[in-house]
Enzyme design. Structure first.
Site, mmCIF file in Angstrom:
data_model
loop_
_atom_site.group_PDB
_atom_site.id
_atom_site.type_symbol
_atom_site.label_atom_id
_atom_site.label_comp_id
_atom_site.label_asym_id
_atom_site.label_seq_id
_atom_site.Cartn_x
_atom_site.Cartn_y
_atom_site.Cartn_z
ATOM 1 N NE ARG A 100 64.893 -17.273 148.156
ATOM 2 C CZ ARG A 100 63.886 -17.788 147.445
ATOM 3 N NH1 ARG A 100 63.994 -17.928 146.134
ATOM 4 N NH2 ARG A 100 62.764 -18.152 148.044
ATOM 5 C CE1 TYR B 142 90.748 -17.780 145.336
ATOM 6 C CE2 TYR B 142 88.460 -17.846 144.622
ATOM 7 C CZ TYR B 142 89.401 -17.868 145.635
ATOM 8 O OH TYR B 142 88.989 -17.961 146.938
ATOM 9 C CG ASP C 107 87.497 -13.230 138.125
ATOM 10 O OD1 ASP C 107 87.461 -12.051 138.524
ATOM 11 O OD2 ASP C 107 87.596 -14.196 138.895
ATOM 12 C CE LYS D 251 88.902 -11.657 147.207
ATOM 13 N NZ LYS D 251 87.667 -12.343 146.827
#
Length: 390
Positions: free
Chosen positions: A57, A110, A180, A205
């Site tokens: 982590r 989005y 973004d 993406k």
């Protein structure tokens, strides 16, 4: 030599010398935990005096490699890899917002980002949603310490943000500009070069480009990134090493994929714009697009691999259109090597109210096309055949 029992051998017997020569690819460090020689080494790794890892982590060499790649692609000082694009926003909001803080957000975001902003209202954050292409509206909404959030190329209407102008407004008002950049990627735009403070990418993406991973990232100055890192580690917003490895491998072909896909997207936008059954085409590379002049300043190497178009058809008509397609499939994501379609009103923006969808111009006939690397003539022919089915 002491005799070692079978059970101990089964646990400790798998061992190999570290090779003197380097592998051709960065190895996959698929280990959740890491061993230390002594407490001094623990301190040295924690404090950054020795390279190493503590716990998955907190980051592994695969996380570090992906973050170095992201920073290099954007020309940023530092980067943070996250488990998704939305995890990147979550870390950012948790690190930089307090009760009473203000977020000024483009309405052309989005749908899930807008939903997450709505969640913040419950914690005392003020969210102002506006048309970010209207600079006077933005200027009036910004306050000292506020956060301005836009997309370089918006999802799904392909509006292009005037990043230099927005950055100037944010600086003048003492606000942070967060961009973004998922649709543009650093191939088409590097927002940090245009004045942004932080850049968010959904590596799921185009950056990874093969529909294989769920990844996100934030890039920017180290002073702004480190608070996000602490939040991401504590909240478990980080990816696993395998996803980081896949993401870095996929990004190697970013330039060749986007060069091909962007050129094909322009070809298809022109074809669709000239078709009698297409009511409108949204692509910043077309001179008729309202942000074409802005896109020509903000974007480089073309206008992107995403476009949207509108058909004068009801749900049944759209279903006929979709069923007539063979290789172009309905996929509720984007950015892969394959050309795909999505229907924002029932996917990315389905949780908006009818009034909010209408304000964005979304309806049954609004389709978003993510252009891949296939031959443009084949894609045109397939779209032509599907349009004939309407």
């Amino acid at each position: 030599m002491d005799k070692v029992h079978l059970g101990t051998l089964a646990v400790h017997g798998a061992w190999a010398e570290e090779p003197a020569n380097a592998p051709a690819l960065l190895p996959l460090y698929q280990s959740a935990a890491w061993a230390f020689r002594d407490l001094d080494e623990v301190d040295a790794v924690y404090e950054g005096r020795l390279p190493g890892a503590v716990y998955v982590r907190s980051g592994t060499p695969n996380h570090q490699a992906l973050e170095a790649l992201l920073a290099a692609l954007h020309g940023g000082e530092a980067a943070l890899a996250t488990a998704s694009g939305m995890a990147a926003f979550t870390a950012l909001f948790l690190a930089h917002l307090r009760p009473g803080a203000r977020v000024v957000a483009s309405r052309d975001l989005y749908g899930t980002t807008l939903g997450l902003l709505g969640d913040l209202v419950r914690f005392g954050v003020e969210v102002v949603v506006l048309d970010a292409t209207q600079l006077p509206q933005v200027e009036a909404a910004l306050t000292p310490g506020s956060l301005l959030l836009v997309e370089t190329v918006s999802n799904p209407r392909m509006r292009v943000a005037d990043l230099p102008a927005l950055a100037a407004l944010a600086r003048a008002r003492g606000a942070l500009l967060v961009v973004d950049n998922t649709f543009a990627t650093p191939y088409h735009a590097r927002p940090l070069d245009l004045g942004a403070d932080l850049v968010v990418e959904s590596l799921t993406k185009f950056l990874s480009g093969h529909h294989q991973v769920l990844l996100g990232g934030v890039v920017g100055p180290r002073a702004l990134l480190e608070p996000l890192r602490g939040v991401a580690v504590r909240a478990g917003l980080v990816p696993n090493p395998w996803e980081c490895w896949l993401g870095a491998e996929g990004a190697k072909t970013l330039e060749v994929r986007l060069a091909r896909a962007s050129a094909t997207a322009l070809h298809l936008a022109r074809f669709l714009a000239g078709h009698p059954k297409v009511r409108a085409v949204h692509y910043p590379g077309l001179p008729t697009h309202p942000d074409h002049a802005v896109a020509s300043r903000v974007l480089r190497r073309g206008y992107g691999a995403m476009l949207a178009f509108e058909l004068a058809a009801d749900r049944q008509g759209i279903n006929r259109f979709l069923r007539a397609l063979r290789r172009i499939r309905l996929v509720l994501s984007l950015g892969g090597t394959e050309t795909t379609l999505s229907h924002p009103a029932t996917s990315s923006h389905r949780f908006l109210s009818p009034a909010e969808q209408e304000a964005l111009g979304l309806h049954e006939g609004f389709l978003r096309l993510s252009v891949g690397i296939e031959d443009p003539e084949d894609l045109e022919g397939e779209l032509q055949g599907a349009l004939e089915a309407l």
